[in-house]
Design a protein around this motif. Sequence first.
Motif, PDB file in Angstrom:
ATOM      1  N   ASP A  59      -6.583  -1.473  -1.971  1.00  0.00           N
ATOM      2  CA  ASP A  59      -5.187  -1.280  -1.583  1.00  0.00           C
ATOM      3  C   ASP A  59      -5.114  -0.426  -0.329  1.00  0.00           C
ATOM      4  N   SER A  60      -4.027  -0.601   0.404  1.00  0.00           N
ATOM      5  CA  SER A  60      -3.847   0.101   1.673  1.00  0.00           C
ATOM      6  C   SER A  60      -2.376   0.272   1.979  1.00  0.00           C
ATOM      7  N   LYS A  61      -2.073   1.316   2.700  1.00  0.00           N
ATOM      8  CA  LYS A  61      -0.764   1.478   3.349  1.00  0.00           C
ATOM      9  C   LYS A  61      -0.899   0.933   4.757  1.00  0.00           C
ATOM     10  N   ILE A  62       0.062   0.099   5.156  1.00  0.00           N
ATOM     11  CA  ILE A  62       0.010  -0.531   6.477  1.00  0.00           C
ATOM     12  C   ILE A  62       1.057   0.098   7.384  1.00  0.00           C
ATOM     13  N   PHE A  63       0.643   0.481   8.570  1.00  0.00           N
ATOM     14  CA  PHE A  63       1.578   0.964   9.588  1.00  0.00           C
ATOM     15  C   PHE A  63       1.106   0.463  10.943  1.00  0.00           C
ATOM     16  N   ASN A  64       1.966  -0.317  11.602  1.00  0.00           N
ATOM     17  CA  ASN A  64       1.632  -0.883  12.908  1.00  0.00           C
ATOM     18  C   ASN A  64       0.299  -1.629  12.884  1.00  0.00           C
ATOM     19  N   ASN A  65       0.101  -2.403  11.803  1.00  0.00           N
ATOM     20  CA  ASN A  65      -1.088  -3.232  11.632  1.00  0.00           C
ATOM     21  C   ASN A  65      -2.364  -2.424  11.447  1.00  0.00           C
ATOM     22  N   GLU A  66      -2.234  -1.122  11.182  1.00  0.00           N
ATOM     23  CA  GLU A  66      -3.387  -0.291  10.835  1.00  0.00           C
ATOM     24  C   GLU A  66      -3.397  -0.092   9.319  1.00  0.00           C
ATOM     25  N   PHE A  67      -4.566  -0.252   8.698  1.00  0.00           N
ATOM     26  CA  PHE A  67      -4.694  -0.186   7.249  1.00  0.00           C
ATOM     27  C   PHE A  67      -5.311   1.148   6.839  1.00  0.00           C
ATOM     28  N   ASN A  68      -4.554   1.922   6.073  1.00  0.00           N
ATOM     29  CA  ASN A  68      -5.033   3.197   5.540  1.00  0.00           C
ATOM     30  C   ASN A  68      -5.394   2.998   4.077  1.00  0.00           C
ATOM     31  N   ASP A  69      -6.698   3.010   3.768  1.00  0.00           N
ATOM     32  CA  ASP A  69      -7.149   2.728   2.403  1.00  0.00           C
ATOM     33  C   ASP A  69      -7.472   3.994   1.618  1.00  0.00           C
ATOM     34  N   LEU A  70      -6.953   5.131   2.043  1.00  0.00           N
ATOM     35  CA  LEU A  70      -7.240   6.397   1.369  1.00  0.00           C
ATOM     36  C   LEU A  70      -6.249   6.711   0.249  1.00  0.00           C
ATOM     37  N   LEU A  71      -5.243   5.859   0.048  1.00  0.00           N
ATOM     38  CA  LEU A  71      -4.195   6.177  -0.914  1.00  0.00           C
ATOM     39  C   LEU A  71      -4.653   6.042  -2.358  1.00  0.00           C
ATOM     40  N   ASN A  72      -5.412   4.967  -2.660  1.00  0.00           N
ATOM     41  CA  ASN A  72      -5.813   4.671  -4.040  1.00  0.00           C
ATOM     42  C   ASN A  72      -4.615   4.710  -4.983  1.00  0.00           C
ATOM     43  N   LEU A  73      -3.705   3.779  -4.781  1.00  0.00           N
ATOM     44  CA  LEU A  73      -2.486   3.708  -5.571  1.00  0.00           C
ATOM     45  C   LEU A  73      -2.785   3.335  -7.025  1.00  0.00           C
ATOM     46  N   ALA A  74      -1.862   3.687  -7.913  1.00  0.00           N
ATOM     47  CA  ALA A  74      -2.035   3.412  -9.344  1.00  0.00           C
ATOM     48  C   ALA A  74      -1.358   2.092  -9.695  1.00  0.00           C
TER      49      ALA A  74
END
Length: 261
Positions: free
Chosen positions: A127-142
Amino acid sequence: FLPIFIAGIALGQREINAKKIAKKIILDGVFDEPIWITADWSSNFSQMKPVPGAKPSKKTEIAVIYDQEAVYVAAKCFDHPDSLSRVLSNRDDFNPNLDVFAVFFDTYQDQQNGFMFALTSRGVQLDSKIFNNEFNDLLNLAWNSKVAINEQGWFCEMKIPYSALRFPKTEIQSWNMNFGRQISRFREENTWSKVNPDLENYLLESGSVKGIKDITPPLRLAFIPFLSSYTSFSKTDETFSTFNGGMDIKYGINEALTLDV
């Protein structure tokens, strides 16, 4: 010219209808509940790579349903079971040797902010948070998921609670969504709504989901406990063990801020 061009994009946008469910479903990768049988299943994916716009080598079908707690995404990734990738990966390890199914949410329809939730054929989450087509995979959502392999390929169910998303406080939700599938042995990437391979922007060229309404953002509070142990063996020293534990806490302060402890 620009308004006409934008209108042309809107007219060509794919749509999928989400049905509301009244009864709980079991996450097992087996779509035998009545709601899945009557759901609006959609297919007709197209290749993004290696041949943009070509018909995929394997068929994919997707469906979306929801209740007051979560949105559920189902995928039937048709394939020969003996040909599936058996690579066991770490969470959020996206690499070309995995068979992957992914869903992309653009809940504000701004084509910049979104979320990705994905599964490998071995059931590992990404899973990732997307902002301006950049993927941040540090969230580890539940969120919850299940993969089942059968004679038709690999089927998966995702339960994505509203606590893992951000969306406006409106009666009728207008979300954009896209779906993607990676078939590792062919180095093939397919999408439900066509995506330009030069951009690879899943939010910019997404479809839309209709029918989600009367839902409210919940209290976003998640507790993720963990335990670990370590044992040391030596010919000269006495064997000893240590144990550790802890907890990650995620608290959504508002629609824009999340506190991680």
